[in-house]
Design a protein around this motif. Structure first.
Motif, PDB file in Angstrom:
ATOM      1  N   UNK A 360     -12.358 -45.923  -3.821  1.00 28.39           N
ATOM      2  CA  UNK A 360     -11.515 -45.203  -4.781  1.00 28.39           C
ATOM      3  C   UNK A 360     -10.162 -44.842  -4.201  1.00 28.39           C
ATOM      4  N   UNK A 361     -10.021 -44.899  -2.876  1.00 35.17           N
ATOM      5  CA  UNK A 361      -8.751 -44.496  -2.264  1.00 35.17           C
ATOM      6  C   UNK A 361      -7.713 -45.612  -2.251  1.00 35.17           C
ATOM      7  N   UNK A 362      -8.104 -46.819  -2.690  1.00 40.84           N
ATOM      8  CA  UNK A 362      -7.104 -47.898  -2.712  1.00 40.84           C
ATOM      9  C   UNK A 362      -7.131 -48.702  -4.011  1.00 40.84           C
ATOM     10  N   UNK A 363      -7.737 -48.157  -5.071  1.00 41.60           N
ATOM     11  CA  UNK A 363      -7.776 -48.852  -6.355  1.00 41.60           C
ATOM     12  C   UNK A 363      -6.911 -48.148  -7.398  1.00 41.60           C
ATOM     13  N   UNK A 364      -6.570 -48.890  -8.434  1.00 38.21           N
ATOM     14  CA  UNK A 364      -5.933 -48.326  -9.626  1.00 38.21           C
ATOM     15  C   UNK A 364      -7.077 -47.808 -10.501  1.00 38.21           C
ATOM     16  N   UNK A 365      -7.591 -46.635 -10.132  1.00 31.87           N
ATOM     17  CA  UNK A 365      -8.863 -46.159 -10.697  1.00 31.87           C
ATOM     18  C   UNK A 365      -8.874 -45.953 -12.217  1.00 31.87           C
ATOM     19  N   UNK A 493      -4.114 -43.812  -8.872  1.00 30.86           N
ATOM     20  CA  UNK A 493      -3.895 -45.218  -9.188  1.00 30.86           C
ATOM     21  C   UNK A 493      -2.971 -45.829  -8.133  1.00 30.86           C
ATOM     22  N   UNK A 494      -3.546 -46.591  -7.216  1.00 36.76           N
ATOM     23  CA  UNK A 494      -2.737 -47.275  -6.199  1.00 36.76           C
ATOM     24  C   UNK A 494      -2.279 -48.605  -6.786  1.00 36.76           C
ATOM     25  N   UNK A 495      -0.959 -48.772  -6.882  1.00 37.64           N
ATOM     26  CA  UNK A 495      -0.398 -50.011  -7.432  1.00 37.64           C
ATOM     27  C   UNK A 495      -0.054 -50.950  -6.278  1.00 37.64           C
ATOM     28  N   UNK A 575     -10.064 -63.639  -6.595  1.00 39.15           N
ATOM     29  CA  UNK A 575      -9.025 -62.634  -6.353  1.00 39.15           C
ATOM     30  C   UNK A 575      -9.452 -61.333  -7.021  1.00 39.15           C
ATOM     31  N   UNK A 576      -9.118 -60.231  -6.380  1.00 42.11           N
ATOM     32  CA  UNK A 576      -9.452 -58.906  -6.916  1.00 42.11           C
ATOM     33  C   UNK A 576      -8.132 -58.203  -7.229  1.00 42.11           C
ATOM     34  N   UNK A 577      -7.946 -57.787  -8.480  1.00 45.35           N
ATOM     35  CA  UNK A 577      -6.646 -57.212  -8.835  1.00 45.35           C
ATOM     36  C   UNK A 577      -6.566 -55.740  -8.445  1.00 45.35           C
ATOM     37  N   UNK A 578      -5.457 -55.125  -8.760  1.00 46.91           N
ATOM     38  CA  UNK A 578      -5.182 -53.772  -8.270  1.00 46.91           C
ATOM     39  C   UNK A 578      -6.182 -52.735  -8.780  1.00 46.91           C
ATOM     40  N   UNK A 579      -6.844 -53.008  -9.909  1.00 45.95           N
ATOM     41  CA  UNK A 579      -7.831 -52.075 -10.447  1.00 45.95           C
ATOM     42  C   UNK A 579      -9.240 -52.375  -9.946  1.00 45.95           C
TER      43      UNK A 579
END
Length: 700
Positions: A360-365, A493-495, A575-579
């Motif tokens: 959760x600390x690096x996703x666009x939650x 939300x980490x972009x 690939x895993x996107x920002x969310x």
């Protein structure tokens, strides 16, 4: 819901539906040119005429009339709409005849041929002759930039392009001048458009008035093989279709995905394809006497094995680039683990993100689709217009409803295409908000679904971890508690700006015990550096550099051994996107010359190094990957990360410096090796620089 009868079939639709949408819900196709689901209603092409029972004795434009506007029958029967009556048929044929009065006979030489709405609908509603013998109207073509080609004599004035650039892109540079026969669509001063989304007007244009300038006269649609894939130009993970002829990519088109990119893509995504052809690495190279020479694969591997055998694992480092797929990074990690190497990193920019702190600390939650329900957004150290243009358009879409307030903490005040409160330049402002001070802190406190967007410009600093902790505190302290049956709202939300970053963090591609991060590896002490497509860093003199990538970019210039890899269109990769959404990019073509898929290069190298990886095929690799990290197998899903991780991060503040935030992306068009190899992107970058020079009164 309201009952309505369409051609004798009763359906229930929302009262706010237009008649066109109601007919579509009933399975009846309605022709249209000006109507588009994501744009405002213009009602000016009149192709969607229908007959309303009990209504006026003339056809009605179904796009401009709502279901709630209809009257029930005399005995309370549901309203009735008819789409196949002689009146409707005659009306549509009449509209088509009018549209074709001035339309030129360009079909054989028109780039829209085979994909033209006017062509298709003329087959259904056109007649074989015209009653008009006057001269056709001619309109001078307009210059609107290097991306969109105009043949304005074909224009039927549907105004889709005007509405898109005004409403969605937020850069109202297109408009209409004149009236009636003299009406023309233009940029007024005939200057290049500046929007990063302007290429979407090509898809929206229902005729051949706006077409792709780089793609002009390159191919016909029926010659192309179409492959569904994922974009890697930013971290949004836009869904795309790659069209190829033979082994060459001819164009990139958007695919609809409501939760990611809707149906838009950025200009970099759309026009990058010429960069896939130029400056490509198509054979291995080895540096001898200061110069690179072509070599065979066994030769290149032998040189690598010799250098690795002459050093120790603590003096070997590996850096994964921004375009690497999950499979490639997994193979790299397994190879380095087999060699005993702990200095490995996927964060080229040095962003202070650590998977040990929790996903959760690096996703666009809040998720990209969560923007649609947000009521307050705080943007910290990011310019989303350049870092993720399609996501920025989604913020604008929500802002247009009037239900969203936006605050920005950044060193400059960029044009984001929507109004915002400029709160400050740096960490002082962020700390104030974290302490609950200031008017925007109250906005966040009162919001039910706030979002705190943190950009890489805020995280890729020496105090990035402390900045992330402050942003986490703001996110943890705001938002209404979840109601019954609702998922808890996580506002952090980490972009990201790199398509590979979330996948790399999920794999744990960060330094192990005693290992060094990117900055540590570049500072000295390394004897061998392995760069997997890492082109955004400057490697100092000293270490022996093995570069595995696609283009002769910065990494290849510094390399001692070059291993040619496959671009994202030339391999099947995850690939895993920002969310945190896992998506699969399919192979559309094959790499040039002796280039190979990256995971297979690493597998072959591992055998030469005496540490063979336990897979020989992509299927075997993915089987091992899914066993170690099961979430990679769950495609197109976003798994909510525990919000407790954000709360724990918020409880660990550190010291911050006073420097202002600088956005991570300065030049939108030249952010990766493929973009820097593209002539189209170079031209767009030069235009953007000239535009900035004019705005500041400088030249150069």
């Amino acid at each position: 819901m309201t009952k309505i009868i369409v051609d004798g079939t009763e359906v229930e639709v929302p009262a706010e539906f237009t008649l066109l949408q109601a007919c579509e819900a009933a399975g009846v196709e309605i022709p249209r040119f000006c109507f588009h689901e994501r744009l405002s209603i213009a009602g000016n092409c009149r192709m969607c005429l229908v007959e309303v029972k009990g209504g006026p004795p003339k056809p009605a434009a179904s796009c401009a009339m709502a279901v709630r506007d209809l009257r029930p029958g005399p005995n309370g029967e549901p309203p009735e709409v008819m789409t196949r009556t002689p009146m409707v048929k005659k009306a549509r044929e009449g509209v088509m005849e009018f549209l074709l009065i001035n339309h030129p006979l360009d079909c054989p030489i028109c780039d829209q041929g085979g994909e033209c709405d006017l062509q298709d609908q003329a087959m259904a509603y056109g007649v074989d002759s015209s009653r008009f013998h006057e001269n056709k109207r001619a309109v001078e073509n307009k210059y609107i930039g290097p991306l969109v080609k105009t043949i304005m004599t074909r224009c039927i004035h549907c105004t889709r392009c005007i509405r898109f650039v005004t409403e969605v892109a937020g850069v109202p540079e297109l408009g209409a001048i004149g009236r009636g026969e003299d009406m023309e669509i233009t940029t007024y001063l005939e200057s290049a458009m500046s929007s990063e989304l302007q290429g979407n007007v090509i898809d929206l244009c229902p005729v051949g008035a706006l077409t792709s300038r780089p793609y002009a006269f390159q191919a016909r649609p029926w010659e192309l093989s179409k492959t569904e894939s994922i974009d890697v130009m930013d971290a949004l993970g836009s869904n795309i279709r790659v069209d190829t002829r033979g082994r060459e990519v001819m164009r990139v088109m958007p695919r609809t995905h409501e939760d990611v990119n809707e149906e838009w893509i950025s200009d970099k995504t759309r026009f990058i394809w010429d960069g896939l052809r130029t400056q490509r690495l198509d054979r291995p190279y080895v540096r001898e006497n200061g110069k690179l020479r072509a070599a065979s694969w066994p030769e290149a591997f032998a040189v690598i094995a010799e250098r690795i055998g002459a050093t120790t694992p603590d003096r070997i480092g590996a850096i994964a680039g921004d375009l690497a797929s999950v499979e490639d990074m997994y193979a790299l990690r397994e190879l380095m683990t087999g060699l005993g190497v702990t200095s490995i990193d996927c964060r080229q920019d040095g962003a202070a993100l650590d998977p040990k702190a929790g996903r959760a600390t690096y996703l666009f939650n809040p998720t990209v689709a969560g923007i649609d329900t947000a009521d307050a957004i705080l943007i910290v150290g990011s310019n989303p217009r350049y870092e993720a243009p399609v996501l920025n358009a989604r913020i604008r879409e929500r802002w247009l409803t009037g239900a969203l307030k936006v605050g920005v903490v950044l060193g400059d005040q960029p044009d984001l295409t929507y109004d915002y409160d400029y709160l400050g330049a740096g960490t002082d402002t962020l700390s104030e908000i974290a302490d609950g001070a200031g008017s925007f802190a109250r906005v966040l406190a009162d919001a039910k679904r706030p979002i705190v967007i943190v950009g890489q410009g805020a995280l890729a600093r020496s105090d990035g971890a402390a900045i992330l902790a402050r942003a986490a505190k703001i996110a943890a302290d705001t938002g209404a508690p979840a109601g019954e049956g609702e998922e808890p709202w996580n506002a952090l939300a980490v972009l990201h700006t790199a398509a590979a970053r979330v996948g790399g963090l999920d794999l744990g591609l960060v330094p192990g015990e005693g290992g060094k991060d990117v900055a540590g590896m570049l500072a000295g002490g390394m004897e061998v550096l392995f760069l997997l497509g890492a082109d955004e860093i400057e490697v100092p003199a000293g270490p022996f550099v093995i570069y595995q990538g696609t283009h002769g970019d910065r990494g290849a210039h510094r390399a001692d051994v070059i291993l040619p890899g496959a671009a994202y269109t030339e391999k099947s990769g995850t690939y895993v996107n920002t969310e945190g959404r896992v998506q699969l990019a399919n192979r559309a073509g094959f790499p040039p010359g002796d280039a190979r898929e990256d995971w297979s290069i690493l597998r072959a190298l591992s055998a030469v190094l005496g540490k063979p990886l336990p897979f020989d095929t992509l299927a075997q690799l993915r089987s091992a990957l899914y066993q170690a990290h099961p979430h990679f197998a769950r495609l197109d899903t976003v798994e909510p990360a525990p919000a407790e991780h954000v709360a724990a991060l918020a409880a660990s503040p550190g010291n911050v410096d006073k420097a202002a935030f600088v956005a991570a992306v300065g030049d939108f068009y030249l952010t990766n090796p493929i973009a820097r190899a593209s002539a189209v992107m170079a031209e767009m970058s030069a235009l953007a620089r000239a535009r900035r020079g004019e705005a500041t009164g400088t030249h150069g």
